[in-house]
Design a protein around this motif. Structure first.
Motif, PDB file in Angstrom:
ATOM      1  N   UNK A   1       6.648   7.710 -24.212  1.00  0.00           N
ATOM      2  CA  UNK A   1       7.315   7.734 -25.526  1.00  0.00           C
ATOM      3  C   UNK A   1       8.028   9.069 -25.710  1.00  0.00           C
ATOM      4  N   UNK A   2       9.121   9.044 -26.446  1.00  0.00           N
ATOM      5  CA  UNK A   2       9.733  10.335 -26.768  1.00  0.00           C
ATOM      6  C   UNK A   2       9.337  10.717 -28.185  1.00  0.00           C
ATOM      7  N   UNK A   3       8.397  11.642 -28.266  1.00  0.00           N
ATOM      8  CA  UNK A   3       7.915  12.097 -29.564  1.00  0.00           C
ATOM      9  C   UNK A   3       8.792  13.239 -30.069  1.00  0.00           C
ATOM     10  N   UNK A   4       8.815  13.386 -31.369  1.00  0.00           N
ATOM     11  CA  UNK A   4       9.581  14.494 -31.951  1.00  0.00           C
ATOM     12  C   UNK A   4       8.948  15.827 -31.534  1.00  0.00           C
ATOM     13  N   UNK A   5       7.605  15.870 -31.543  1.00  0.00           N
ATOM     14  CA  UNK A   5       6.897  17.076 -31.119  1.00  0.00           C
ATOM     15  C   UNK A   5       6.322  16.861 -29.722  1.00  0.00           C
ATOM     16  N   UNK A   6       6.536  17.839 -28.843  1.00  0.00           N
ATOM     17  CA  UNK A   6       5.973  17.796 -27.493  1.00  0.00           C
ATOM     18  C   UNK A   6       4.449  17.831 -27.565  1.00  0.00           C
ATOM     19  N   UNK A   7       3.804  17.135 -26.638  1.00  0.00           N
ATOM     20  CA  UNK A   7       2.350  17.258 -26.581  1.00  0.00           C
ATOM     21  C   UNK A   7       1.954  18.048 -25.346  1.00  0.00           C
ATOM     22  N   UNK A   8       1.118  19.058 -25.577  1.00  0.00           N
ATOM     23  CA  UNK A   8       0.546  19.769 -24.443  1.00  0.00           C
ATOM     24  C   UNK A   8      -0.826  20.239 -24.883  1.00  0.00           C
ATOM     25  N   UNK A   9      -1.717  20.431 -23.923  1.00  0.00           N
ATOM     26  CA  UNK A   9      -3.096  20.781 -24.252  1.00  0.00           C
ATOM     27  C   UNK A   9      -3.118  22.065 -25.084  1.00  0.00           C
ATOM     28  N   UNK A  10      -3.773  22.022 -26.225  1.00  0.00           N
ATOM     29  CA  UNK A  10      -3.865  23.211 -27.079  1.00  0.00           C
ATOM     30  C   UNK A  10      -3.084  23.032 -28.376  1.00  0.00           C
ATOM     31  N   UNK A  11      -2.119  22.109 -28.370  1.00  0.00           N
ATOM     32  CA  UNK A  11      -1.331  21.875 -29.596  1.00  0.00           C
ATOM     33  C   UNK A  11      -2.055  20.853 -30.465  1.00  0.00           C
ATOM     34  N   UNK A  12      -1.887  20.993 -31.783  1.00  0.00           N
ATOM     35  CA  UNK A  12      -2.515  20.040 -32.700  1.00  0.00           C
ATOM     36  C   UNK A  12      -1.796  18.696 -32.592  1.00  0.00           C
ATOM     37  N   UNK A  13      -2.535  17.620 -32.769  1.00  0.00           N
ATOM     38  CA  UNK A  13      -1.895  16.304 -32.740  1.00  0.00           C
ATOM     39  C   UNK A  13      -1.120  16.105 -34.042  1.00  0.00           C
ATOM     40  N   UNK A  14       0.106  15.653 -33.916  1.00  0.00           N
ATOM     41  CA  UNK A  14       0.918  15.348 -35.095  1.00  0.00           C
ATOM     42  C   UNK A  14       0.685  13.891 -35.471  1.00  0.00           C
ATOM     43  N   UNK A  15       1.129  13.564 -36.673  1.00  0.00           N
ATOM     44  CA  UNK A  15       0.897  12.212 -37.164  1.00  0.00           C
ATOM     45  C   UNK A  15       1.514  11.152 -36.237  1.00  0.00           C
ATOM     46  N   UNK A  16       2.687  11.441 -35.631  1.00  0.00           N
ATOM     47  CA  UNK A  16       3.282  10.469 -34.696  1.00  0.00           C
ATOM     48  C   UNK A  16       2.364  10.227 -33.487  1.00  0.00           C
ATOM     49  N   UNK A  17       1.666  11.281 -33.046  1.00  0.00           N
ATOM     50  CA  UNK A  17       0.749  11.127 -31.908  1.00  0.00           C
ATOM     51  C   UNK A  17      -0.475  10.307 -32.320  1.00  0.00           C
ATOM     52  N   UNK A  18      -1.005  10.658 -33.493  1.00  0.00           N
ATOM     53  CA  UNK A  18      -2.194   9.948 -33.983  1.00  0.00           C
ATOM     54  C   UNK A  18      -1.889   8.466 -34.132  1.00  0.00           C
ATOM     55  N   UNK A  19      -0.708   8.188 -34.653  1.00  0.00           N
ATOM     56  CA  UNK A  19      -0.366   6.776 -34.883  1.00  0.00           C
ATOM     57  C   UNK A  19      -0.164   6.033 -33.572  1.00  0.00           C
ATOM     58  N   UNK A  20       0.425   6.681 -32.595  1.00  0.00           N
ATOM     59  CA  UNK A  20       0.575   6.010 -31.300  1.00  0.00           C
ATOM     60  C   UNK A  20      -0.811   5.652 -30.736  1.00  0.00           C
ATOM     61  N   UNK A  21      -1.715   6.631 -30.795  1.00  0.00           N
ATOM     62  CA  UNK A  21      -3.043   6.429 -30.200  1.00  0.00           C
ATOM     63  C   UNK A  21      -3.779   5.271 -30.875  1.00  0.00           C
ATOM     64  N   UNK A  22      -3.821   5.282 -32.192  1.00  0.00           N
ATOM     65  CA  UNK A  22      -4.639   4.290 -32.885  1.00  0.00           C
ATOM     66  C   UNK A  22      -3.915   2.948 -33.052  1.00  0.00           C
ATOM     67  N   UNK A  23      -2.580   2.995 -33.247  1.00  0.00           N
ATOM     68  CA  UNK A  23      -1.863   1.738 -33.479  1.00  0.00           C
ATOM     69  C   UNK A  23      -1.479   1.044 -32.181  1.00  0.00           C
ATOM     70  N   UNK A  24      -0.892   1.823 -31.254  1.00  0.00           N
ATOM     71  CA  UNK A  24      -0.348   1.182 -30.056  1.00  0.00           C
ATOM     72  C   UNK A  24      -1.329   1.183 -28.895  1.00  0.00           C
ATOM     73  N   UNK A  25      -1.978   2.320 -28.662  1.00  0.00           N
ATOM     74  CA  UNK A  25      -2.830   2.415 -27.476  1.00  0.00           C
ATOM     75  C   UNK A  25      -4.122   1.611 -27.632  1.00  0.00           C
ATOM     76  N   UNK A  26      -4.853   1.806 -28.712  1.00  0.00           N
ATOM     77  CA  UNK A  26      -6.133   1.089 -28.835  1.00  0.00           C
ATOM     78  C   UNK A  26      -6.090  -0.020 -29.897  1.00  0.00           C
ATOM     79  N   UNK A  27      -5.177   0.077 -30.852  1.00  0.00           N
ATOM     80  CA  UNK A  27      -5.023  -1.002 -31.837  1.00  0.00           C
ATOM     81  C   UNK A  27      -6.183  -1.171 -32.801  1.00  0.00           C
ATOM     82  N   UNK A  28      -6.956  -0.121 -32.984  1.00  0.00           N
ATOM     83  CA  UNK A  28      -8.044  -0.142 -33.978  1.00  0.00           C
ATOM     84  C   UNK A  28      -8.533   1.284 -34.240  1.00  0.00           C
TER      85      UNK A  28
END
Ligand code: 4AD
Ligand code: MG
Length: 460
Positions: free
Chosen positions: A319-346
């Motif tokens: 996915x192309x997120x607005x904020x880059x993800x790298x270890x040490x950075x806080x998860x942004x809402x777009x990341x959280x939503x991908x994880x719970x909505x798309x990746x695991x769906x619950x």
């Protein structure tokens, strides 16, 4: 006190009853006027049928939506479709007229518009449902903890310490802000001369006081308003919101997560049972599939992954997120939503975050890099719970406070707890409004709180 419309609608046909409420609609047909009476006790309205022979008929027929009336008559089986019983009016008393400019007419208004009339919006159908669910949810929460022997602690609202250490607090002072503020030798405002003889603010969390009580009562919880001066004008942040914070002694992160899952499932189940009609309303008008989503949540266990696994999954997502993800950075809402909505769906627990991006009180893990933190993420809303096992080792806690630049003097009592009978303990905070957004499908936090406090707005 007369019976509520909810009780009347559930009762058998009978003569001589009285109903009071506000008119949702009025409809005239030939020599009859149909009044829809609602008093907020339930979603449905009671239909009162007023015939031309009723005293004051002309005035009644001219009543506008929003007027308050008291209707006396017989409750009869309704001959028409749409309701089981109706009220055949013998007399109608006009208790309070509504002007012709009453803004809540029978049509769909935008939620943005309704926020500008927060003094009238509780009478709108959607908000009736929202605030009934809000009430049912807080009752379910108290029942959940009471059933398990948790003691409720009334943590203070005015405090001299910053629980999250994030400096996002509203100052509390009796200084005359129009006059000269007293200064100390260093030229700073001298709070020793303020009301509490120290600088104070509105609390961001009752956790630190909750910990004190957990180390005496084992299992406790707080349920109160909390305040954050974060200038984030989003649909999920309020400056004043309610938080529920359980705290358990002799408990680690696993126990904390187990309680969080049990808690969410139980309170959702109770709201489904008690507010079925309102949930169906939200399912139809606000979030299609809401009931199914909630029923599934109650049955299946939540997913869990570490922060490190989450970052790897995000990197792999393509996915192309607005904020880059790298270890040490806080998860942004777009990341959280991908994880719970798309990746695991619950619902998904993300645990073991880097220590730099979490609060000072979280227990350091053996890897020296992460802390025993957990966030519960849910589809559509993102983070609804934040929690952790607490640092119970004095030396580690002091080192963390130094790292975050906190004044250990202010927290002397918090540190002292680690010296006298300290035990492993853990807890979490549930954002009450975030939970309501999840339960109702409402997409803006401003629409699940009676009077929203957000940047630039404190009306009503
Ligand atoms: O993650 P947070 O900041 O955690 C704490 O305050 C801890 N002291 C809790 C604890 O361990 N006892 O906040 C907890 C929850 C968040 O997950 C979110 O649901 C909600 O509070 N929250 C807000 N809700 C509305 N508006 C805001 N500005 C919020 N900030 C946090
Ligand atoms: Mg958090």
């Amino acid at each position: 006190m007369t019976e509520t419309i909810k009780c009347i609608l559930a009762s058998e046909p009978q003569p001589g009853i009285v109903a009071e409420g506000w008119l949702r609609t009025t409809r005239a047909s030939k020599n009859v006027v149909f009044l829809e009476l609602n008093d907020g006790s339930c979603l449905e309205s009671l239909q009162a049928v007023v015939e031309a022979s009723t005293p004051g008929f002309a005035e009644i027929a001219a009543l506008g939506v929003g007027s308050a009336v008291r209707v006396q008559g017989d409750l009869i089986p309704s001959p028409a479709q749409g309701q089981r019983v109706e009220l055949k009016a013998a007399s109608v008393e006009i208790v309070g007229q509504a002007g012709a400019d009453y803004p809540l007419q029978k049509k769909r208004h935008s939620f943005e518009f309704l926020r500008t009339i927060a003094h009238l919006r509780p009478r709108a159908k959607t908000f009736g449902a929202v605030f009934r669910v809000r009430h049912a949810l807080q009752m379910a929460i108290h029942r959940f903890f009471d059933n398990r022997g948790f003691i409720q602690v009334h943590s203070p609202i005015i405090t001299a310490s910053d629980c999250e250490g994030a400096g996002q607090m509203f100052r509390v002072t009796t200084f005359d802000l129009d006059g000269q503020l007293p200064k100390d030798d260093a030229g700073k405002v001298d709070f020793k001369r303020d009301f509490f003889e120290t600088a104070t603010s509105l609390t961001v969390s009752g956790q630190l006081e909750g910990e004190i009580f957990a180390l005496a009562f084992k299992n406790v919880y707080t349920f109160g308003p909390t305040f954050r001066a974060e200038n984030s004008n989003t649909s999920r942040h309020a400056a004043e919101f309610w938080m529920i914070e359980p705290e358990m002694a002799f408990c680690d992160l696993r126990g904390d997560m187990a309680l969080a899952q049990d808690f969410i499932q139980c309170i959702v189940m109770e709201v489904l049972e008690r507010c079925g009609e309102d949930i169906d309303f939200f399912d139809q008008w606000i979030e299609k599939g809401l009931r199914k989503k909630l029923e599934a949540l109650v049955k299946s266990s939540f997913e869990a992954m570490t922060y490190t696994e989450a970052v790897a999954a995000l990197a792999k997502s393509g996915k192309s997120f607005e904020y880059q993800v790298s270890w040490g950075a806080d998860l942004q809402s777009e990341h959280e939503r991908y994880l719970t909505e798309e990746l695991v769906g619950r619902p998904l627990f993300v645990i073991d975050y880097p220590k730099e991006i979490k609060a000072f009180y979280m227990r350091q893990n053996d890897d020296d890099k992460t802390v025993a933190a957990m966030d519960l993420l849910v589809p559509q809303v993102g983070e609804i719970i934040g929690g952790s096992q607490r640092e119970d080792r004095l030396d580690r806690l002091e080192a963390a406070m130094d790292r975050f630049g906190l004044d250990k003097q202010t927290y002397w009592w918090y540190l002292d707890l680690r010296r006298h009978g300290g035990v492993p303990h853990a807890g979490f905070g549930l954002g009450f409004e975030r939970a309501l957004m999840y339960l109702t499908g409402m997409q803006n936090i401003r629409d699940v709180i009676p009077f929203a406090r957000v940047p630039g707005s404190a009306e009503f």
